[in-house]
Motif scaffolding. Structure first.
Motif, PDB file in Angstrom:
ATOM      1  N   ILE A   3       0.807  -1.212   0.000  1.00 26.26           N
ATOM      2  CA  ILE A   3       0.000   0.000   0.000  1.00 26.26           C
ATOM      3  C   ILE A   3       0.849   1.275   0.000  1.00 26.26           C
ATOM      4  O   ILE A   3       0.625   2.160  -0.839  1.00 26.26           O
ATOM      5  CB  ILE A   3      -0.984   0.007   1.191  1.00 26.26           C
ATOM      6  N   PRO A   4       1.818   1.431   0.929  1.00 25.72           N
ATOM      7  CA  PRO A   4       2.592   2.671   0.892  1.00 25.72           C
ATOM      8  C   PRO A   4       3.390   2.847  -0.395  1.00 25.72           C
ATOM      9  O   PRO A   4       3.532   3.977  -0.889  1.00 25.72           O
ATOM     10  CB  PRO A   4       3.518   2.562   2.113  1.00 25.72           C
ATOM     11  N   VAL A   5       3.899   1.755  -0.963  1.00 28.71           N
ATOM     12  CA  VAL A   5       4.647   1.857  -2.215  1.00 28.71           C
ATOM     13  C   VAL A   5       3.735   2.350  -3.336  1.00 28.71           C
ATOM     14  O   VAL A   5       4.072   3.278  -4.085  1.00 28.71           O
ATOM     15  CB  VAL A   5       5.273   0.499  -2.587  1.00 28.71           C
ATOM     16  N   ALA A   6       2.562   1.730  -3.456  1.00 27.84           N
ATOM     17  CA  ALA A   6       1.601   2.152  -4.475  1.00 27.84           C
ATOM     18  C   ALA A   6       1.113   3.572  -4.223  1.00 27.84           C
ATOM     19  O   ALA A   6       0.914   4.351  -5.162  1.00 27.84           O
ATOM     20  CB  ALA A   6       0.420   1.188  -4.510  1.00 27.84           C
ATOM     21  N   LEU A   7       0.943   3.923  -2.955  1.00 32.04           N
ATOM     22  CA  LEU A   7       0.440   5.253  -2.610  1.00 32.04           C
ATOM     23  C   LEU A   7       1.458   6.342  -2.937  1.00 32.04           C
ATOM     24  O   LEU A   7       1.144   7.336  -3.609  1.00 32.04           O
ATOM     25  CB  LEU A   7       0.085   5.300  -1.120  1.00 32.04           C
ATOM     26  N   PHE A   8       2.688   6.161  -2.477  1.00 35.99           N
ATOM     27  CA  PHE A   8       3.701   7.194  -2.682  1.00 35.99           C
ATOM     28  C   PHE A   8       4.095   7.323  -4.157  1.00 35.99           C
ATOM     29  O   PHE A   8       4.340   8.430  -4.638  1.00 35.99           O
ATOM     30  CB  PHE A   8       4.936   6.898  -1.832  1.00 35.99           C
ATOM     31  N   CYS A   9       4.174   6.202  -4.865  1.00 33.92           N
ATOM     32  CA  CYS A   9       4.594   6.251  -6.270  1.00 33.92           C
ATOM     33  C   CYS A   9       3.439   6.533  -7.222  1.00 33.92           C
ATOM     34  O   CYS A   9       3.641   7.132  -8.278  1.00 33.92           O
ATOM     35  CB  CYS A   9       5.267   4.929  -6.660  1.00 33.92           C
ATOM     36  N   GLY A  10       2.237   6.121  -6.865  1.00 34.84           N
ATOM     37  CA  GLY A  10       1.094   6.314  -7.744  1.00 34.84           C
ATOM     38  C   GLY A  10       0.425   7.665  -7.596  1.00 34.84           C
ATOM     39  O   GLY A  10      -0.206   8.169  -8.524  1.00 34.84           O
ATOM     40  N   ASP A  11       0.573   8.266  -6.430  1.00 34.80           N
ATOM     41  CA  ASP A  11      -0.095   9.540  -6.158  1.00 34.80           C
ATOM     42  C   ASP A  11       0.748  10.746  -6.574  1.00 34.80           C
ATOM     43  O   ASP A  11       0.242  11.836  -6.760  1.00 34.80           O
ATOM     44  CB  ASP A  11      -0.424   9.623  -4.663  1.00 34.80           C
ATOM     45  N   THR A  12       2.045  10.544  -6.755  1.00 36.71           N
ATOM     46  CA  THR A  12       2.980  11.664  -6.843  1.00 36.71           C
ATOM     47  C   THR A  12       2.767  12.562  -8.055  1.00 36.71           C
ATOM     48  O   THR A  12       2.744  13.776  -7.930  1.00 36.71           O
ATOM     49  CB  THR A  12       4.430  11.137  -6.801  1.00 36.71           C
ATOM     50  N   VAL A  13       2.622  11.999  -9.259  1.00 38.76           N
ATOM     51  CA  VAL A  13       2.418  12.817 -10.461  1.00 38.76           C
ATOM     52  C   VAL A  13       0.933  13.051 -10.712  1.00 38.76           C
ATOM     53  O   VAL A  13       0.517  14.166 -11.042  1.00 38.76           O
ATOM     54  CB  VAL A  13       3.063  12.154 -11.689  1.00 38.76           C
ATOM     55  N   ALA A  14       0.122  12.016 -10.545  1.00 35.30           N
ATOM     56  CA  ALA A  14      -1.310  12.138 -10.811  1.00 35.30           C
ATOM     57  C   ALA A  14      -1.974  13.179  -9.916  1.00 35.30           C
ATOM     58  O   ALA A  14      -2.910  13.869 -10.335  1.00 35.30           O
ATOM     59  CB  ALA A  14      -1.989  10.782 -10.636  1.00 35.30           C
ATOM     60  N   SER A  15      -1.495  13.313  -8.677  1.00 35.06           N
ATOM     61  CA  SER A  15      -2.092  14.299  -7.782  1.00 35.06           C
ATOM     62  C   SER A  15      -1.839  15.715  -8.277  1.00 35.06           C
ATOM     63  O   SER A  15      -2.704  16.586  -8.161  1.00 35.06           O
ATOM     64  CB  SER A  15      -1.539  14.132  -6.360  1.00 35.06           C
ATOM     65  N   GLU A  16      -0.641  15.955  -8.822  1.00 42.56           N
ATOM     66  CA  GLU A  16      -0.354  17.279  -9.379  1.00 42.56           C
ATOM     67  C   GLU A  16      -1.305  17.577 -10.544  1.00 42.56           C
ATOM     68  O   GLU A  16      -1.776  18.708 -10.712  1.00 42.56           O
ATOM     69  CB  GLU A  16       1.098  17.343  -9.866  1.00 42.56           C
ATOM     70  N   ALA A  17      -1.563  16.560 -11.364  1.00 42.38           N
ATOM     71  CA  ALA A  17      -2.484  16.747 -12.481  1.00 42.38           C
ATOM     72  C   ALA A  17      -3.909  17.004 -11.996  1.00 42.38           C
ATOM     73  O   ALA A  17      -4.630  17.845 -12.541  1.00 42.38           O
ATOM     74  CB  ALA A  17      -2.452  15.530 -13.391  1.00 42.38           C
ATOM     75  N   SER A  18      -4.313  16.291 -10.957  1.00 41.57           N
ATOM     76  CA  SER A  18      -5.672  16.465 -10.439  1.00 41.57           C
ATOM     77  C   SER A  18      -5.858  17.833  -9.800  1.00 41.57           C
ATOM     78  O   SER A  18      -6.967  18.362  -9.771  1.00 41.57           O
ATOM     79  CB  SER A  18      -6.007  15.363  -9.428  1.00 41.57           C
ATOM     80  N   TRP A  19      -4.772  18.402  -9.266  1.00 38.96           N
ATOM     81  CA  TRP A  19      -4.844  19.745  -8.675  1.00 38.96           C
ATOM     82  C   TRP A  19      -4.647  20.837  -9.727  1.00 38.96           C
ATOM     83  O   TRP A  19      -4.665  22.024  -9.395  1.00 38.96           O
ATOM     84  CB  TRP A  19      -3.760  19.924  -7.605  1.00 38.96           C
ATOM     85  N   SER A  20      -4.420  20.451 -10.986  1.00 37.35           N
ATOM     86  CA  SER A  20      -4.139  21.384 -12.079  1.00 37.35           C
ATOM     87  C   SER A  20      -2.885  22.212 -11.824  1.00 37.35           C
ATOM     88  O   SER A  20      -2.789  23.377 -12.249  1.00 37.35           O
ATOM     89  CB  SER A  20      -5.339  22.326 -12.305  1.00 37.35           C
ATOM     90  N   SER A  21      -1.928  21.623 -11.119  1.00 37.66           N
ATOM     91  CA  SER A  21      -0.673  22.320 -10.817  1.00 37.66           C
ATOM     92  C   SER A  21       0.498  21.774 -11.621  1.00 37.66           C
ATOM     93  O   SER A  21       1.594  22.333 -11.573  1.00 37.66           O
ATOM     94  CB  SER A  21      -0.347  22.200  -9.321  1.00 37.66           C
ATOM     95  N   LEU A  22       0.271  20.702 -12.373  1.00 34.95           N
ATOM     96  CA  LEU A  22       1.373  20.075 -13.100  1.00 34.95           C
ATOM     97  C   LEU A  22       1.936  21.001 -14.178  1.00 34.95           C
ATOM     98  O   LEU A  22       3.150  21.150 -14.320  1.00 34.95           O
ATOM     99  CB  LEU A  22       0.903  18.751 -13.716  1.00 34.95           C
TER     100      LEU A  22
END
Length: 290
Positions: A97-116
């Motif tokens: 879970i932490p591996v998937a969370l830290f690696c999967g959330d890192t770029v996609a979260s920036e895109a979801s916040w429109s900050s990428l």
């Protein structure tokens, strides 16, 4: 001019390698609620097991004199045994879970916040952005895997005392040797989870939905575990990373066995490098609109 495009290197004083420092990215990720929550869950697990043993009795008292002793049966023999048991019960799923969370959330979260796109327009080169985020994500993943046995050793020492690591196969390892073997176990678990990290990171560059990247990586990892259980696949299962995920048990032997861990590490690293390459290649050509 496109975000992160040609022309940024001509700015006075601009140095691509100085953009988005690892320290800045690490602080950003450390302050996020999901990081603190994940750390709390992992730190709480040893105490949950201690409470379970206190309520239900120690594993050895429930074994009914069975001739075959397992790692769980020796959980309360010492702090080292308790730490090994915590790794055993969590390596198959919880540490995914932490591996998937830290690696999967890192770029996609920036895109979801429109900050990428604003990060790329800072300007941060795409390769530099991915590299910074990947290094920090892997660092946090490793920290999560180190946190669990450290808390288990500390809490186990208080609850069960410090002593040799009692081996399920017979014999024992002294305290210093046991700590080194547990460090080797953590290192192998981290390497074996690089496949999940690669999947999550690649998906994170392909979607704007963090949950999709994290869930997709976890789901594909579960699929790998299911396929490994299909004995009809025969020797083909050896090409599945899941087939080697518990090869670290060979480190808990009187004589250290390297064969399984070396094979598992080679399989995991190979898949991970391919997935990381896909992530960098795809993101370099992606049209960033969010």
């Amino acid at each position: 001019m496109a975000a992160g495009g040609v022309g940024t290197a001509e700015a006075s004083g601009y140095r691509a390698r100085r953009t988005l420092p690892l320290r800045v990215e690490a602080v950003r990720q450390l302050r996020r609620r999901r990081t603190l929550l994940m750390g709390g869950v992992l730190a709480a697990l040893p105490f949950v097991l201690i409470a379970a043993f206190a309520i239900g009795g120690t594993p050895s008292s429930r074994s009914g004199g069975a001739s075959r002793i397992t790692l769980m049966d020796t959980a309360t023999a010492s702090a080292a045994n308790f730490a090994a048991t915590c790794l055993f019960v969590s390596a198959g799923f919880l540490l995914v879970i932490p591996v998937a969370l830290f690696c999967g959330d890192t770029v996609a979260s920036e895109a979801s916040w429109s900050s990428l796109r604003y990060l790329l327009a800072a300007p941060v080169p795409r390769t530099r952005l991915l590299w910074s985020k990947l290094v920090v994500a892997l660092g946090f993943s490793l920290a999560a895997m180190v946190l669990l046995p450290l808390v288990a050793l500390a809490s186990g020492a208080v609850a069960y005392g410090w002593g040799p690591l009692k081996l399920p196969t017979g014999g024992a390892l002294d305290g210093s040797t046991a700590v080194l073997r547990l460090a080797l176990v953590v290192a192998f678990v981290f390497v074996s989870q690089l496949v999940t990290a690669g999947l999550a990171f690649w998906l994170s560059t392909r979607t704007d939905a963090p949950l999709g990247a994290v869930g997709g990586a976890v789901g594909l990892t579960i699929v790998g575990n299911v396929l490994d259980a299909v004995t009809a696949l025969g020797s083909w299962r050896e090409f599945l990373p899941a087939h080697w995920q518990f090869a670290w048990v060979d480190a808990l032997q009187p004589q250290l066995e390297w064969g399984g861990m070396v094979k598992g590490s080679a399989i995991s690293v190979t898949y991970a490098l391919i997935l990381f390459a896909f992530a960098f290649r795809g993101f370099g050509r992606k049209d960033i609109v969010s």
